[in-house]
Structure formats: structure tokens, C-alpha cells
Design an enzyme around this catalytic site. Structure first.
Site, mmCIF file in Angstrom:
data_model
loop_
_atom_site.group_PDB
_atom_site.id
_atom_site.type_symbol
_atom_site.label_atom_id
_atom_site.label_comp_id
_atom_site.label_asym_id
_atom_site.label_seq_id
_atom_site.Cartn_x
_atom_site.Cartn_y
_atom_site.Cartn_z
ATOM 1 N N HIS A 295 -9.751 -2.952 -4.977
ATOM 2 C CA HIS A 295 -9.460 -3.116 -3.544
ATOM 3 C C HIS A 295 -10.460 -2.287 -2.737
ATOM 4 C CE1 HIS A 295 -7.387 -2.878 0.299
ATOM 5 N NE2 HIS A 295 -6.720 -3.957 -0.073
ATOM 6 N N LYS B 6 0.853 -1.206 0.000
ATOM 7 C CA LYS B 6 0.000 0.000 0.000
ATOM 8 C C LYS B 6 0.888 1.256 0.000
ATOM 9 C CE LYS B 6 -3.609 -2.618 2.283
ATOM 10 N NZ LYS B 6 -4.598 -2.734 3.339
ATOM 11 N N GLU C 15 -11.766 -10.641 -0.272
ATOM 12 C CA GLU C 15 -11.246 -9.972 0.919
ATOM 13 C C GLU C 15 -12.409 -9.416 1.732
ATOM 14 O OE1 GLU C 15 -6.990 -8.502 0.553
ATOM 15 O OE2 GLU C 15 -8.143 -7.057 -0.575
HETATM 16 P P1 PGA Z 1 -4.153 -7.078 5.600
HETATM 17 O O1 PGA Z 1 -4.459 -6.349 4.216
HETATM 18 O O2 PGA Z 1 -3.358 -8.298 5.308
HETATM 19 O O3 PGA Z 1 -3.366 -6.035 6.380
HETATM 20 O O4 PGA Z 1 -5.448 -7.385 6.242
HETATM 21 C C1 PGA Z 1 -4.879 -7.080 3.106
HETATM 22 C C2 PGA Z 1 -5.312 -6.130 2.035
HETATM 23 O O5 PGA Z 1 -5.656 -4.970 2.329
HETATM 24 O O6 PGA Z 1 -5.340 -6.527 0.856
#
Ligand code: PGA
Length: 269
Positions: free
Chosen positions: A98, A12, A171
Site C-alpha cells: 500500500h 486502516k 491505486e
Molecule cells: P480511499 O483509500 O478510498 O480513502 O481513497 C483507498 C486506500 O487507501 O486504499
């Protein structure tokens, strides 16, 4: 039937240029010379793409973009990254849809499909993220949300797009570390059931042959502590790893745990 499997470190905007360079070098060093039953990719911030791509270029590590512009036929789009730029650095995947883009940048299903299509046309595999929010879950409409996101994508992709030209990542927004609400993460079995449901939806939209070959990744607080359980599931073909990838050693621990999961799966299948 063998599906493409990949674990992606999703940095990110959390790592700076220097941190990204250090992390990329560490991941290359710690994973070289080992057998991995999946591909490994890094998704740095755009500011660091070029350097990370140079570090990984002659290695087994792949590069994933965090965004891509749809075809810029009309107008100009400050701040965006084109497929041409991504092709120049040898980018392998791009994340689209996302939950943070959907929420903070108000990206619609249509815009997301356009980004995915641009990537597919350029030979870069989009990873389409879909997922239910805490509100969806509380209101009992998780499956409805996921179905709508999936259908919006398939409505837009032409018939000639093959089942291996893109990947899908489920997700649950409520399980992503930054949004995490006070409840346990889904178990491996729960993720398996959701993925099996997504695959059945693809059967309805396309056919079973097609659906069987679509890679389904999982994302949401995947870490060394749970990667084995998730990756042991037959319909989980990899993961997007956010928080646990910020420290490269922890990402590699996640990969090692994931590898144990894949090995168990091979025994179970
Ligand atoms: P996380 O993030 O592993 O910190 O939960 C996953 C993502 O945002 O794709």
C-alpha cells in the site's frame, strides 16, 4: 473467463476496536440475504482482527489483513503479524505494498514481494498495491513507476505461483482520499485503460492466458457516487474502499452501487 472479484473495506487505523466491531456487525446485517456478484471483505486494524473474524466467521463476509511478516527465519520482528496468526483467524487476503506503507514505512519493492510470497505460501491471497504518485504524474512517469513495481513483484514470484494466488490493486496515490490533490478523479474509462495496460504488461511478463485470469482491483476515493462507473469497466474486478468504508452504511451503499456496475458490465460484455 470469470475472475475473482472483491470489494474490501480498508479501515486502516481509522476505526477503534469498538467502532470496528460495530461496523463489522452492521456490514454483516445489511448485506446478508442479498446476492452479490463479488466477495466482500473487511480489513480492520490488527487490534480488532480477532473480534471481526469471529463476527464474520459463519457469514459471507471475508477478512483481509493490513500487513503480514515475511518468513521470520532469522531474528524477531516486534510489531509484526505472522502468517500463522492470520491463518488462525481464517484470514482470506492481505494487503501488501500500500502507498502508505511504501511512503511512511519505507517499504521497498523487495520487502513487499517477500511479504506477498509469505502470504501465498500460507494460502492467503496477497493484494499487491501499485500506483503512481502526484510527482510521477506531473513528471509523466506514471507508467514507468507502475511497470517497475509490477516487474519487481513478478521477478520474485516462482513460476508455480498461479494467476489466482494473488490480486493486484491499482491505486493512483493522487486519487486516494487522504492524499487527494486538486484535480478530478480518474474517470471509469481512464481506469479501464490503465488496467488494460497493466494486463498487457502481465502478458509480456507471463502470457495472455495467465494475464487474463489475474484480478485487478481499483482504489482511490471509491464511494457510492462513483462505484457504479468504475465497476462497470470490464478490467476492474473490485475495489479497495478506504474513506467511504469508515461509516458501514456508506460502505454498503458503495457495494450496492458496485453491484449495479457489475450488472451493467455483464450486459456489455
Ligand atoms: P480511499 O483509500 O478510498 O480513502 O481513497 C483507498 C486506500 O487507501 O486504499
Amino acid at each position: 473467463m470469470q475472475r475473482h472479484a472483491v470489494l474490501v473495506a480498508v479501515w486502516k487505523e481509522k476505526l477503534t476496536y469498538n467502532q470496528s466491531v460495530n461496523a463489522a456487525e452492521t456490514v454483516v446485517r445489511l448485506t446478508t440475504g442479498q446476492e452479490w456478484p463479488f466477495a466482500i471483505a473487511l480489513a480492520p486494524n490488527p487490534f480488532s482482527y480477532v473480534e471481526v473474524a469471529k463476527i464474520t466467521s459463519s457469514t459471507h463476509i471475508q477478512v483481509c489483513s493490513q500487513n503480514v511478516l515475511w518468513h521470520p527465519e532469522a531474528g524477531s520482528y516486534i510489531g509484526e503479524t505472522t502468517t500463522e496468526m492470520l491463518r488462525e483467524i481464517g484470514c482470506d487476503y492481505v494487503i501488501v505494498g500500500h502507498s502508505e506503507r511504501r511512503l511512511h514505512f519505507v517499504e521497498s519493492n523487495d520487502m513487499i514481494a517477500s511479504r506477498a510470497l509469505a502470504a501465498i505460501s500460507a494460502g492467503i491471497r496477497p493484494i499487491l498495491c501499485i500506483g503512481d504518485t502526484a510527482d510521477d504524474r506531473a513528471a509523466g512517469r506514471s507508467l514507468e513507476t507502475i511497470t517497475a513495481q509490477l516487474r519487481a513483484f513478478f521477478d520474485r514470484i516462482p513460476d508455480q505461483v498461479g494467476e489466482t494466488d494473488f490480486l493486484i490493486a491499482y491505486e493512483p496515490v493522487w486519487a486516494i482520499s487522504t492524499w487527494r490533490i486538486e484535480q478530478p478523479l480518474p474517470s471509469g474509462q481512464e481506469v479501464q485503460e490503465l488496467h488494460a495496460h497493466i494486463r498487457e504488461l502481465i502478458v509480456e511478463i507471463k502470457d495472455r492466458n495467465y494475464a487474463t485470469r489475474v484480478s485487478l482491483l481499483y482504489g482511490g476515493s471509491v464511494a457510492p457516487e462513483n462505484a457504479e462507473e468504475y465497476m462497470a469497466m470490464t478490467d476492474v474486478d473490485g475495489a479497495l474502499v478506504g474513506g467511504a468504508s469508515k461509516v458501514p452504511e456508506r460502505f454498503v451503499e458503495t457495494l450496492v452501487a458496485a453491484r449495479s456496475g457489475f450488472q451493467k458490465r455483464r450486459v456489455n460484455v
